[in-house]
Scaffold this active site. Structure first.
Site, short mmCIF file in Angstrom:
data_model
loop_
_atom_site.label_atom_id
_atom_site.label_comp_id
_atom_site.label_asym_id
_atom_site.label_seq_id
_atom_site.Cartn_x
_atom_site.Cartn_y
_atom_site.Cartn_z
N ALA A 13 0.82 -1.21 0.00
CA ALA A 13 0.00 0.00 0.00
C ALA A 13 0.86 1.27 0.00
CB ALA A 13 -0.92 0.01 1.22
N GLY A 17 4.88 0.49 -3.93
CA GLY A 17 3.89 -0.55 -4.21
C GLY A 17 2.85 -0.07 -5.22
N ARG A 92 13.78 7.02 4.10
CA ARG A 92 14.47 8.07 4.86
C ARG A 92 13.84 9.42 4.57
NH1 ARG A 92 20.15 9.70 1.73
NH2 ARG A 92 19.48 9.08 -0.35
N ARG A 98 20.82 6.54 4.08
CA ARG A 98 20.05 5.29 4.04
C ARG A 98 20.45 4.37 5.19
NH1 ARG A 98 21.78 5.98 -1.36
NH2 ARG A 98 20.14 6.73 -2.74
N ASN A 105 14.58 -0.68 10.03
CA ASN A 105 14.19 -1.61 8.96
C ASN A 105 14.83 -2.99 9.04
OD1 ASN A 105 12.50 0.30 7.88
ND2 ASN A 105 13.91 0.96 6.29
N GLN A 112 10.88 -11.69 7.69
CA GLN A 112 10.46 -11.98 6.30
C GLN A 112 11.37 -13.03 5.66
OE1 GLN A 112 9.64 -8.31 4.20
NE2 GLN A 112 7.97 -7.81 5.60
N VAL A 129 14.22 -4.16 -1.93
CA VAL A 129 14.20 -2.75 -2.34
C VAL A 129 14.33 -1.86 -1.10
CG1 VAL A 129 12.79 -0.95 -3.43
CG2 VAL A 129 12.83 -3.26 -4.39
N ASP A 159 20.30 2.77 -9.69
CA ASP A 159 21.56 3.50 -9.86
C ASP A 159 22.09 3.33 -11.28
OD1 ASP A 159 21.58 4.11 -7.00
OD2 ASP A 159 21.99 1.98 -6.76
N ARG A 162 20.00 5.45 -13.54
CA ARG A 162 20.37 6.87 -13.37
C ARG A 162 21.67 7.18 -14.11
NH1 ARG A 162 18.92 6.80 -6.89
NH2 ARG A 162 16.76 7.48 -7.11
N HIS A 187 24.21 0.33 -2.34
CA HIS A 187 23.24 1.34 -2.79
C HIS A 187 23.29 2.49 -1.78
CE1 HIS A 187 19.70 3.27 -4.35
NE2 HIS A 187 19.04 3.10 -3.22
P1 NAD Z 1 6.25 4.10 1.86
O1 NAD Z 1 6.37 4.60 3.24
O2 NAD Z 1 5.44 4.88 0.88
O3 NAD Z 1 5.66 2.63 1.87
C1 NAD Z 1 6.20 1.64 2.66
C2 NAD Z 1 5.07 0.67 2.99
O4 NAD Z 1 5.63 -0.42 3.68
C3 NAD Z 1 4.00 1.28 3.89
O5 NAD Z 1 2.71 1.09 3.30
C4 NAD Z 1 4.14 0.51 5.20
O6 NAD Z 1 2.90 0.32 5.87
C5 NAD Z 1 4.74 -0.79 4.70
N1 NAD Z 1 5.48 -1.53 5.72
C6 NAD Z 1 6.25 -1.07 6.72
N2 NAD Z 1 6.75 -2.09 7.44
C7 NAD Z 1 6.32 -3.22 6.84
C8 NAD Z 1 6.48 -4.59 7.14
N3 NAD Z 1 7.20 -5.00 8.20
N4 NAD Z 1 5.90 -5.49 6.32
C9 NAD Z 1 5.14 -5.09 5.28
N5 NAD Z 1 4.94 -3.79 4.97
C10 NAD Z 1 5.52 -2.88 5.75
O7 NAD Z 1 7.75 3.88 1.33
P2 NAD Z 1 8.22 3.68 -0.19
O8 NAD Z 1 8.44 5.00 -0.82
O9 NAD Z 1 7.34 2.71 -0.87
O10 NAD Z 1 9.69 3.05 0.06
C11 NAD Z 1 9.83 1.76 0.60
C12 NAD Z 1 11.31 1.45 0.82
O11 NAD Z 1 12.02 1.41 -0.43
C13 NAD Z 1 12.05 2.47 1.69
O12 NAD Z 1 12.91 1.80 2.58
C14 NAD Z 1 12.87 3.25 0.66
O13 NAD Z 1 14.01 3.85 1.21
C15 NAD Z 1 13.24 2.13 -0.30
N6 NAD Z 1 13.70 2.54 -1.63
C16 NAD Z 1 14.74 1.84 -2.18
C17 NAD Z 1 15.20 2.15 -3.44
C18 NAD Z 1 16.35 1.40 -4.06
O14 NAD Z 1 16.84 1.83 -5.11
N7 NAD Z 1 16.83 0.31 -3.51
C19 NAD Z 1 14.59 3.18 -4.16
C20 NAD Z 1 13.53 3.88 -3.57
C21 NAD Z 1 13.09 3.55 -2.29
C1 LMR Z 2 16.76 6.17 -3.96
O1 LMR Z 2 17.91 5.93 -4.34
O2 LMR Z 2 16.02 6.98 -4.55
C2 LMR Z 2 16.21 5.44 -2.77
O3 LMR Z 2 17.17 4.60 -2.21
C3 LMR Z 2 15.59 6.35 -1.77
C4 LMR Z 2 16.62 7.11 -0.97
O4 LMR Z 2 16.51 7.12 0.25
O5 LMR Z 2 17.52 7.72 -1.57
#
Ligand code: NAD
Ligand code: LMR
Length: 326
Positions: A13, A17, A92, A98, A105, A112, A129, A159, A162, A187
């Protein structure tokens, strides 16, 4: 008709997602002939919003979507899953790195990882992710002793995308004309976007643009792009992150273009001198659910120093979470 595969998305959600589910259901990842059943995980406070997302998924009448199940219990959400997108976790804010997310986290990925271990299909592949994604993937892999370590990946495809976009912009090309860009390490700001083997329109990047820009503005833009987006949008990247997650799993499934490679955070077994047992981003070739780290790439002094720095950071993150690594 091909049998459906079971695809789990955690944090379904959330922002990523919302951008991810509709592309999965429309066939952007596994192809237009591969039906899927979505198994979506949220925490209890997110379940109501998730019900709304499911209404929208159903209202889209996707022919490939053969079912949607939701749960706040990871054991149910991962029952029989073939593909898992582990997104759910806290993003963040602009004053954080991060790695500051580890304590919030990291523990999510012990539960999981165990739930995947106990419930997933024997061919499961999992892409982490949620940040800090390398170390979270390491925690999940340790928590799933019956699943081979090379099934747990961290996403550095964003990355890579980008980096390709910046090179394309600089050289007046299209992103699809950029190849062989490798992301090394974490990352995080210490990552190394390796341009040494990169080509644009089949010609070496290093013959088309000077190293001063590549080691300076290019590297800084790629490494700090996540923060720039948070500052501009007031929220972390979501659509581009979902797109990169699709790219990662699609490449793992269908394979990369001949002659090209891609970047995945994967379990290290000492390749390129990286200590064993880190989730480290390497250039890989892949397909059919498997990958091979590209052998024989050479690094100059600048690259060696960057790779040493990102390795040191991952070792330090591993030390921080050592109590979560069984
Ligand atoms: P968000 O806050 O919009 O959504 C996160 C969702 O996860 C929320 O709906 C929350 O209720 C749910 N959640 C929290 N804990 C949970 C759990 N234990 N089990 C199941 N669901 C859970 O955040 P977002 O923008 O969707 O980002 C999610 C993550 O992805 C963040 O950690 C963000 O930093 C990361 N991210 C990583 C990358 C990458 O390149 N690797 C890029 C963007 C964001
Ligand atoms: C990104 O690279 O956009 C994500 O990892 C979110 C962040 O915290 O930078």
């Amino acid at each position: 008709m091909t049998a459906p595969i079971r695809v789990s998305v955690t944090g379904a959600a959330g922002n990523i997602g919302y951008a991810l589910l509709f592309r999965l259901a429309s066939g952007d990842c596994y192809g237009k002939n591969q039906p899927i059943i979505l198994q979506l995980l949220e925490i209890a406070p997110g379940m109501k919003a998730l019900e709304g997302v499911v209404m929208e998924l159903l209202d889209s009448a996707f022919p490939l979507l053969h079912g949607v199940e939701i749960s706040d219990d990871a054991n149910k959400a991962f029952a029989g899953v073939n593909q898992a997108f582990l997104v759910g976790s806290r993003p963040r804010t602009k004053d954080m790195n991060r790695a500051d997310l580890i304590s919030a986290n990291g523990p999510i990925f012990t539960g999981q990882g165990k739930a995947l271990n106990d419930n997933a299909a024997s061919d499961v592949r999992a892409l982490v992710v949620g940040n800090p994604c390398n170390t979270n993937a390491l925690i999940a892999a340790h928590s799933a002793p019956d699943i081979p370590k090379d099934r747990f990946h961290a996403m550095t495809r964003l990355d890579e995308n980008r980096a390709k976009a910046q090179l394309a912009k600089k050289l007046g090309a299209l992103p699809g004309e950029v190849a062989r860009v490798g992301i090394w390490g974490n990352h995080s700001d210490t990552m190394f976007p390796d341009y040494a083997n990169a080509t644009v329109r089949g010609k070496a990047v290093t013959e088309q643009v000077g190293e001063e820009w590549l080691q300076g503005e290019f590297l800084k833009t790629v490494a700090t792009r996540g923060k720039a987006i948070i500052e501009a949008r007031g929220a972390s990247s979501a659509a581009s992150a979902a797109s990169a997650a699709i790219d990662h799993m699609a490449t793992l499934w269908h394979g990369n273009a001949p002659g090209d490679f891609t970047s995945m955070g994967v379990w290290s077994n000492g390749e390129y001198g990286v200590p064993k047992g880190l989730i480290f981003s390497y250039p890989v070739t892949s397909g059919g659910g498997n990958f091979n780290i590209v052998p024989g790439l050479e690094h100059g002094e600048f690259a060696k120093a960057r790779i040493a720095a990102t390795t040191a950071e991952l070792l330090s993150e591993r030390e921080t979470v050592k109590d979560l690594l069984k």
